[in-house]
Design a protein around this motif. Structure first.
Motif, short mmCIF file in Angstrom:
data_model
loop_
_atom_site.label_atom_id
_atom_site.label_comp_id
_atom_site.label_asym_id
_atom_site.label_seq_id
_atom_site.Cartn_x
_atom_site.Cartn_y
_atom_site.Cartn_z
N ASP A 150 0.61 -1.15 0.11
CA ASP A 150 0.06 -0.54 -0.25
C ASP A 150 0.86 1.17 0.47
OD1 ASP A 150 -2.55 1.47 0.13
OD2 ASP A 150 -2.18 2.49 2.58
N ARG A 151 2.05 1.13 0.99
CA ARG A 151 2.84 2.55 0.92
C ARG A 151 3.50 2.53 -0.58
NH1 ARG A 151 5.57 2.59 6.64
NH2 ARG A 151 4.43 2.48 8.09
N LEU A 152 4.26 1.70 -1.41
CA LEU A 152 4.69 1.90 -2.69
C LEU A 152 3.73 2.27 -3.31
CD1 LEU A 152 7.19 -1.59 -2.62
CD2 LEU A 152 7.11 0.37 -2.01
N PHE A 153 2.68 1.84 -3.37
CA PHE A 153 1.32 2.05 -5.02
C PHE A 153 1.16 3.70 -4.43
CE2 PHE A 153 0.79 -1.87 -6.26
CZ PHE A 153 -0.26 -2.39 -7.21
N SER A 154 0.99 4.23 -3.08
CA SER A 154 0.90 4.94 -2.82
C SER A 154 1.74 6.51 -3.30
CB SER A 154 0.40 6.13 -1.34
OG SER A 154 -0.71 4.72 -0.58
N SER A 155 3.02 5.91 -3.27
CA SER A 155 3.64 6.82 -3.54
C SER A 155 3.57 6.66 -5.48
CB SER A 155 5.59 5.82 -2.87
OG SER A 155 6.63 6.75 -3.60
N PHE A 156 3.79 5.88 -5.58
CA PHE A 156 4.42 6.15 -6.97
C PHE A 156 3.06 6.13 -7.66
CE2 PHE A 156 5.23 3.18 -11.50
CZ PHE A 156 5.95 4.33 -11.83
N GLY A 157 1.64 6.15 -7.30
CA GLY A 157 0.38 6.05 -7.97
C GLY A 157 0.70 7.70 -7.88
N GLN A 158 0.78 8.40 -6.90
CA GLN A 158 0.83 9.46 -6.56
C GLN A 158 1.61 10.20 -7.93
OE1 GLN A 158 -1.80 11.90 -5.40
NE2 GLN A 158 -0.97 13.13 -6.12
N ASP A 159 2.60 9.71 -8.33
CA ASP A 159 3.20 10.25 -9.76
C ASP A 159 3.04 10.24 -10.58
OD1 ASP A 159 4.72 11.21 -7.82
OD2 ASP A 159 6.60 9.42 -8.17
N ILE A 160 2.23 9.10 -10.79
CA ILE A 160 1.77 8.67 -12.12
C ILE A 160 0.25 9.26 -12.12
CG2 ILE A 160 -0.66 6.75 -13.41
CD1 ILE A 160 1.52 4.63 -11.87
N LEU A 161 -0.66 10.35 -11.19
CA LEU A 161 -1.50 11.11 -11.54
C LEU A 161 -1.03 11.92 -11.84
CD1 LEU A 161 -3.67 10.01 -8.47
CD2 LEU A 161 -4.31 9.14 -10.83
N ASP A 162 -0.12 12.32 -11.17
CA ASP A 162 0.79 14.07 -11.35
C ASP A 162 1.44 14.26 -12.43
OD1 ASP A 162 -0.11 14.76 -8.55
OD2 ASP A 162 2.13 14.35 -8.17
N ALA A 163 1.88 12.52 -13.20
CA ALA A 163 1.63 12.61 -14.66
C ALA A 163 0.96 13.08 -15.65
CB ALA A 163 3.33 11.88 -14.53
N LEU A 164 0.15 12.47 -15.28
CA LEU A 164 -1.30 12.89 -16.36
C LEU A 164 -2.21 13.77 -16.38
CD1 LEU A 164 -3.63 11.62 -18.24
CD2 LEU A 164 -5.38 10.66 -15.61
N TYR A 165 -2.35 14.75 -15.02
CA TYR A 165 -2.32 15.60 -14.82
C TYR A 165 -1.94 16.71 -15.51
CZ TYR A 165 -4.99 13.76 -11.58
OH TYR A 165 -5.90 13.04 -10.46
N TRP A 166 -0.31 16.39 -15.77
CA TRP A 166 0.58 17.92 -16.01
C TRP A 166 0.71 17.99 -17.11
CZ3 TRP A 166 2.20 21.89 -16.54
CH2 TRP A 166 3.41 22.91 -16.87
N THR A 167 0.97 16.78 -18.14
CA THR A 167 0.26 16.02 -19.16
C THR A 167 -0.23 16.34 -19.73
OG1 THR A 167 1.70 14.04 -18.56
CG2 THR A 167 1.12 14.38 -21.41
N ALA A 168 -1.82 16.42 -19.64
CA ALA A 168 -3.10 16.65 -20.03
C ALA A 168 -3.21 17.92 -20.20
CB ALA A 168 -4.35 15.92 -19.45
#
Length: 507
Positions: A150-168
């Motif tokens: 859960d900790r690993l998913f939270s760390s990498f998952g927030q980067d994935i969402l931030d990357a999507l928001y900034w790319t869009a």
């Protein structure tokens, strides 16, 4: 005379016992040492109150972000879709079809809808019986593995969402330095779906522990919290590390409460919503909550004691969290408040909200017009709770920011460019990085200064041999000092998120 000198030279057993019974000492000869010991006791007594203030404030922050997904996010997505549909009639009023915040809202809404339909292919009952058939020790190991995942998913998952928001939302005139919006979107959908399944397995394991006959699994899972004390209190902590641990405890407490809610919903459904069964679950729920609170209090009390950290540091942590809320309400805000909480605490509401929606829709059957009216009234009640909670938090946050003398930092514009932590996170330069202009003595109290050295312990002459290094240690200390000069400057609290490395580990 000879006999008296003999008595003085060779004291008798009676004189020795008499001296042991009548000898005295004066504590005021080492007044500083005993005063410090007394202050440490007072600090330990203050820790539960100050910690629970921070925990309560952080809990309502997480609740506000969590309710946002159910209440205001659908309305914001609806407004963005209405703007898209009415665009041919109204025409383009600016260079953008949708504002960046609206684009992010639409992306969140589409991700939630897709993942919700994907969750229908996951059978909760089959997962429950599969987990229930495992041994107790195997389930204990699985639960610990799920916490780490859960900790690993939270760390990498927030980067994935931030990357999507900034790319869009990145300006189109810039040079293309990404793989495209669609690949980022599918990565975000996959992440939210997998993280929701992970939390579902956690909730199912907890449900099995509640329904076990001898409660042995529940006892072992609760003892895991006390093992956390052993791994934390006997390590060196600084203020930034303790801030990370406090944020982690806030997120863990809110997540556990939500998991307990899911377990209660599933059990009440199995017993046809019999209210008597709720009182059967109530002692176990109280036991889990009480153990969580007790472990947090003991852990923080001894960490602050061993590392000579005052209880006032929790007011600084509270002011730092309040600053995020107040700054997100400004016109020049560079991130949404829900995303700021996700980075600061490691709490990502989308997977947890997705799982709760899946459990509620499968547990509660809506039939007839009366059920629809109840659903509408419940939704309006959630909106009311969200608005009242936001107003209360905003008022408290303004008070905490004012007490910490941080008002002038609110009017500083974020820098146009700031160095990122790694080249792979270049997209977070403007979208997620806290402004460096806000970091200078923002979270310190008026009577304190970041330039002041850490408080030194008062040591008596008998204690000096414990703190005097030998020649080899002096050489290593000198070498460490030269290495520290070339390192990056120490980060302020406003620059610390949940997964920023402070020192040699993430707490």
């Amino acid at each position: 005379e000879h006999s008296m000198s003999t008595k003085l030279t060779y004291p008798s057993l009676v004189r020795f016992i008499s001296a042991e019974l009548t000898r005295g000492y004066f504590l005021e000869h080492n007044e500083a040492k005993y005063t410090e010991r007394r202050e440490r006791v007072y600090t330990c007594l203050r820790i539960p109150k100050e910690l629970e203030k921070l925990m309560m404030f952080g809990f309502f922050l997480c609740l506000d972000v969590f309710l946002y997904v159910f209440t205001l996010l659908p309305l914001r997505v609806l407004l963005a879709l209405i703007r898209l549909l009415t665009l041919p009639c109204c025409g383009l009023s600016g260079s953008r079809i949708l504002q960046p915040a609206q684009v992010c809202d639409v992306l969140k809404g589409v991700i939630m809808v897709l993942c919700y339909f994907m969750m229908h292919y996951v059978d909760y009952s089959m997962m429950y019986h599969m987990i229930r058939g495992q041994s107790v020790i195997k389930l204990y190991i699985i639960y610990n593995m799920l916490e780490v995942a859960d900790r690993l998913f939270s760390s990498f998952g927030q980067d994935i969402l931030d990357a999507l928001y900034w790319t869009a939302t990145e300006p189109k005139e810039r040079k293309r330095a990404h793989i495209g919006v669609i690949p980022h979107f599918f990565m975000a959908v996959l992440y939210v779906f997998l993280h929701a399944i992970l939390i579902m397995v956690q909730a199912t394991t907890l449900n099995v522990a509640f329904n076990s006959h001898n409660k042995s699994l529940l006892t072992i899972m609760m003892s895991n919290n006390f093992v956390e004390i052993k791994g934390s209190v006997f390590k060196k902590f600084e203020k930034n590390n303790l801030f990370q641990m406090s944020n982690s405890d806030i997120k863990e407490r809110f997540t556990n409460y939500t998991l307990l809610l899911i377990v209660c919903l599933r059990n009440m459904e199995q017993f046809s919503w019999n209210p008597d069964h709720l009182w059967v679950l109530f002692p176990d729920v109280c036991m889990v909550i009480a153990s969580e609170i007790a472990v947090d209090v003991v852990k923080h009390a001894f960490i602050t004691k061993f590392n000579d950290i005052t209880a006032d540091v929790y007011s600084e942590y509270r002011a730092s969290l309040a600053f995020d809320l107040v700054s997100s309400r400004q016109k020049n805000a560079y991130t949404d408040y829900s995303d700021s909480v996700s980075r600061r605490m490691g709490f990502i509401p989308l997977p947890l909200a997705l799982l709760l929606i899946r459990v509620v829709t499968s547990s509660v059957k809506i039939q007839g017009s009366l059920s629809i009216v109840c659903v509408v009234l419940f939704y309006l009640g959630m909106i009311t709770l969200k608005v009242l909670n936001s107003i209360m938090l905003l008022g408290k946050s303004c008070m905490y920011v004012k007490e910490a003398n941080m008002e002038e930092k609110l009017f500083q514009n974020p820098p146009s460019a700031a160095p990122s932590r790694a080249s792979s996170r270049a997209h977070r330069t403007k979208h997620t990085r806290e402004p460096e202009g806000l970091s200078a003595s923002v979270t310190t109290q008026p009577s304190q200064s970041d330039e002041c050295p850490a408080p030194q312990l008062h040591t008596s002459q008998s204690d000096q041999f414990l703190t005097t290094p030998d020649e080899s240690e002096e050489k290593s200390l000198i070498q460490d000092d030269t290495e520290l000069k070339h390192r990056a400057p120490k980060k302020d609290l406003l620059e610390i998120d949940r997964f920023t490395i402070c020192g040699n580990r993430i707490d």
